[in-house]
Design a protein around this motif. Structure first.
Motif, PDB file in Angstrom:
ATOM      1  N   MET A  12       0.818  -1.198   0.000  1.00  0.00           N
ATOM      2  CA  MET A  12       0.000   0.000   0.000  1.00  0.00           C
ATOM      3  C   MET A  12       0.863   1.263   0.000  1.00  0.00           C
ATOM      4  N   ALA A  13       1.909   1.283   0.825  1.00  0.00           N
ATOM      5  CA  ALA A  13       2.784   2.458   0.909  1.00  0.00           C
ATOM      6  C   ALA A  13       3.459   2.730  -0.430  1.00  0.00           C
ATOM      7  N   ARG A  14       3.934   1.679  -1.063  1.00  0.00           N
ATOM      8  CA  ARG A  14       4.611   1.832  -2.351  1.00  0.00           C
ATOM      9  C   ARG A  14       3.672   2.477  -3.375  1.00  0.00           C
ATOM     10  N   TYR A  15       2.438   1.998  -3.440  1.00  0.00           N
ATOM     11  CA  TYR A  15       1.490   2.525  -4.425  1.00  0.00           C
ATOM     12  C   TYR A  15       1.118   3.979  -4.131  1.00  0.00           C
ATOM     13  N   PHE A  16       0.966   4.301  -2.856  1.00  0.00           N
ATOM     14  CA  PHE A  16       0.635   5.686  -2.512  1.00  0.00           C
ATOM     15  C   PHE A  16       1.798   6.614  -2.847  1.00  0.00           C
ATOM     16  N   ASN A  17       3.015   6.155  -2.607  1.00  0.00           N
ATOM     17  CA  ASN A  17       4.186   6.956  -2.984  1.00  0.00           C
ATOM     18  C   ASN A  17       4.225   7.178  -4.495  1.00  0.00           C
ATOM     19  N   ILE A  18       3.911   6.155  -5.257  1.00  0.00           N
ATOM     20  CA  ILE A  18       3.896   6.292  -6.715  1.00  0.00           C
ATOM     21  C   ILE A  18       2.829   7.293  -7.142  1.00  0.00           C
ATOM     22  N   VAL A  19       1.648   7.224  -6.524  1.00  0.00           N
ATOM     23  CA  VAL A  19       0.576   8.174  -6.850  1.00  0.00           C
ATOM     24  C   VAL A  19       1.021   9.602  -6.525  1.00  0.00           C
ATOM     25  N   CYS A  20       1.665   9.795  -5.389  1.00  0.00           N
ATOM     26  CA  CYS A  20       2.165  11.136  -5.032  1.00  0.00           C
ATOM     27  C   CYS A  20       3.198  11.614  -6.045  1.00  0.00           C
ATOM     28  N   GLY A  21       4.091  10.727  -6.449  1.00  0.00           N
ATOM     29  CA  GLY A  21       5.076  11.090  -7.468  1.00  0.00           C
ATOM     30  C   GLY A  21       4.409  11.471  -8.776  1.00  0.00           C
ATOM     31  N   LEU A  22       3.391  10.714  -9.166  1.00  0.00           N
ATOM     32  CA  LEU A  22       2.655  11.031 -10.393  1.00  0.00           C
ATOM     33  C   LEU A  22       1.949  12.379 -10.291  1.00  0.00           C
ATOM     34  N   MET A  23       1.452  12.708  -9.091  1.00  0.00           N
ATOM     35  CA  MET A  23       0.835  14.024  -8.894  1.00  0.00           C
ATOM     36  C   MET A  23       1.847  15.129  -9.190  1.00  0.00           C
ATOM     37  N   PHE A  24       3.034  14.985  -8.651  1.00  0.00           N
ATOM     38  CA  PHE A  24       4.087  15.973  -8.909  1.00  0.00           C
ATOM     39  C   PHE A  24       4.367  16.070 -10.406  1.00  0.00           C
ATOM     40  N   VAL A  25       4.507  14.925 -11.067  1.00  0.00           N
ATOM     41  CA  VAL A  25       4.862  14.904 -12.488  1.00  0.00           C
ATOM     42  C   VAL A  25       3.770  15.536 -13.337  1.00  0.00           C
ATOM     43  N   VAL A  26       2.536  15.096 -13.157  1.00  0.00           N
ATOM     44  CA  VAL A  26       1.448  15.545 -14.027  1.00  0.00           C
ATOM     45  C   VAL A  26       1.126  17.025 -13.810  1.00  0.00           C
ATOM     46  N   ILE A  27       0.940  17.420 -12.560  1.00  0.00           N
ATOM     47  CA  ILE A  27       0.597  18.818 -12.285  1.00  0.00           C
ATOM     48  C   ILE A  27       1.724  19.742 -12.735  1.00  0.00           C
ATOM     49  N   SER A  28       2.947  19.363 -12.465  1.00  0.00           N
ATOM     50  CA  SER A  28       4.084  20.214 -12.825  1.00  0.00           C
ATOM     51  C   SER A  28       4.336  20.227 -14.322  1.00  0.00           C
ATOM     52  N   ALA A  29       4.050  19.134 -15.000  1.00  0.00           N
ATOM     53  CA  ALA A  29       4.223  19.095 -16.452  1.00  0.00           C
ATOM     54  C   ALA A  29       3.322  20.132 -17.126  1.00  0.00           C
ATOM     55  N   VAL A  30       2.151  20.360 -16.557  1.00  0.00           N
ATOM     56  CA  VAL A  30       1.269  21.414 -17.096  1.00  0.00           C
ATOM     57  C   VAL A  30       1.969  22.769 -17.001  1.00  0.00           C
ATOM     58  N   GLY A  31       2.615  23.027 -15.873  1.00  0.00           N
ATOM     59  CA  GLY A  31       3.343  24.288 -15.710  1.00  0.00           C
ATOM     60  C   GLY A  31       4.512  24.428 -16.666  1.00  0.00           C
ATOM     61  N   VAL A  32       5.144  23.311 -16.996  1.00  0.00           N
ATOM     62  CA  VAL A  32       6.259  23.344 -17.944  1.00  0.00           C
ATOM     63  C   VAL A  32       5.750  23.585 -19.361  1.00  0.00           C
ATOM     64  N   LEU A  33       4.707  22.861 -19.735  1.00  0.00           N
ATOM     65  CA  LEU A  33       4.223  22.899 -21.115  1.00  0.00           C
ATOM     66  C   LEU A  33       3.267  24.058 -21.396  1.00  0.00           C
ATOM     67  N   ALA A  34       2.533  24.491 -20.378  1.00  0.00           N
ATOM     68  CA  ALA A  34       1.543  25.555 -20.574  1.00  0.00           C
ATOM     69  C   ALA A  34       1.494  26.473 -19.361  1.00  0.00           C
ATOM     70  N   PRO A  35       2.530  27.275 -19.146  1.00  0.00           N
ATOM     71  CA  PRO A  35       2.555  28.134 -17.962  1.00  0.00           C
ATOM     72  C   PRO A  35       1.385  29.120 -17.917  1.00  0.00           C
ATOM     73  N   GLU A  36       0.823  29.434 -19.077  1.00  0.00           N
ATOM     74  CA  GLU A  36      -0.322  30.348 -19.107  1.00  0.00           C
ATOM     75  C   GLU A  36      -1.514  29.760 -18.363  1.00  0.00           C
ATOM     76  N   LEU A  37      -1.705  28.436 -18.461  1.00  0.00           N
ATOM     77  CA  LEU A  37      -2.805  27.788 -17.745  1.00  0.00           C
ATOM     78  C   LEU A  37      -2.649  27.952 -16.242  1.00  0.00           C
ATOM     79  N   ALA A  38      -1.429  27.758 -15.748  1.00  0.00           N
ATOM     80  CA  ALA A  38      -1.182  27.936 -14.320  1.00  0.00           C
ATOM     81  C   ALA A  38      -1.423  29.382 -13.914  1.00  0.00           C
ATOM     82  N   ALA A  39      -0.967  30.311 -14.732  1.00  0.00           N
ATOM     83  CA  ALA A  39      -1.157  31.735 -14.433  1.00  0.00           C
ATOM     84  C   ALA A  39      -2.637  32.085 -14.403  1.00  0.00           C
ATOM     85  N   ASP A  40      -3.387  31.606 -15.375  1.00  0.00           N
ATOM     86  CA  ASP A  40      -4.829  31.875 -15.417  1.00  0.00           C
ATOM     87  C   ASP A  40      -5.535  31.266 -14.213  1.00  0.00           C
TER      88      ASP A  40
END
Length: 126
Positions: free
Chosen positions: A1-29
């Motif tokens: 369970m811990a391993r999977y939750f850690n992976i989900v947290c890592g994916l949260m960082f990757v996905v949310i931050s990738a939006v900021g990298v690829l489309a900073p205007e979306l984050a600003a808006d």
């Protein structure tokens, strides 16, 4: 369970931050700020790129370490940094920030889950 939750947290960082990298205007808006200079977009991309790298490291260690305690603790510290910064923002800038309050609540729930999983891992090792 811990391993999977850690992976989900890592994916949260990757996905949310990738939006900021690829489309900073979306984050600003979303947060209601504008870029005064082009440097602002690049700086946001760099900060978000760093967060993508952090997410990838979380995923790497969650997958490759048998003992998840260090990963759980590291992820909790990272989310704790967000919590402290948001609390300071609310205190300094004012409480009428519904998006920040929502994110703060989500982060506190994540930290509580991480703490519970950490304690469970400690009990299993004893």
């Amino acid at each position: 369970m811990a391993r999977y939750f850690n992976i989900v947290c890592g994916l949260m960082f990757v996905v949310i931050s990738a939006v900021g990298v690829l489309a900073p205007e979306l984050a600003a808006d979303f947060y209601g700020f504008t870029f005064g200079m082009l440097d602002g977009k690049t700086e946001l991309r760099a900060i978000c790129g760093f967060a993508v790298a952090v997410g990838l490291l979380i995923i790497y260690f969650a997958v490759h370490l048998d003992n998840q305690k260090a990963v759980l603790l590291s992820v909790a510290v990272l989310f704790g940094g967000f919590v402290v910064a948001r609390l300071l923002g609310l205190l300094i800038d004012g409480i009428k920030q519904p998006i920040i309050i929502m994110e703060l609540m989500i982060e506190l729930v994540i930290i509580a889950i991480l703490y519970g999983l950490y304690r469970r891992e400690c009990q299993q090792m004893a």
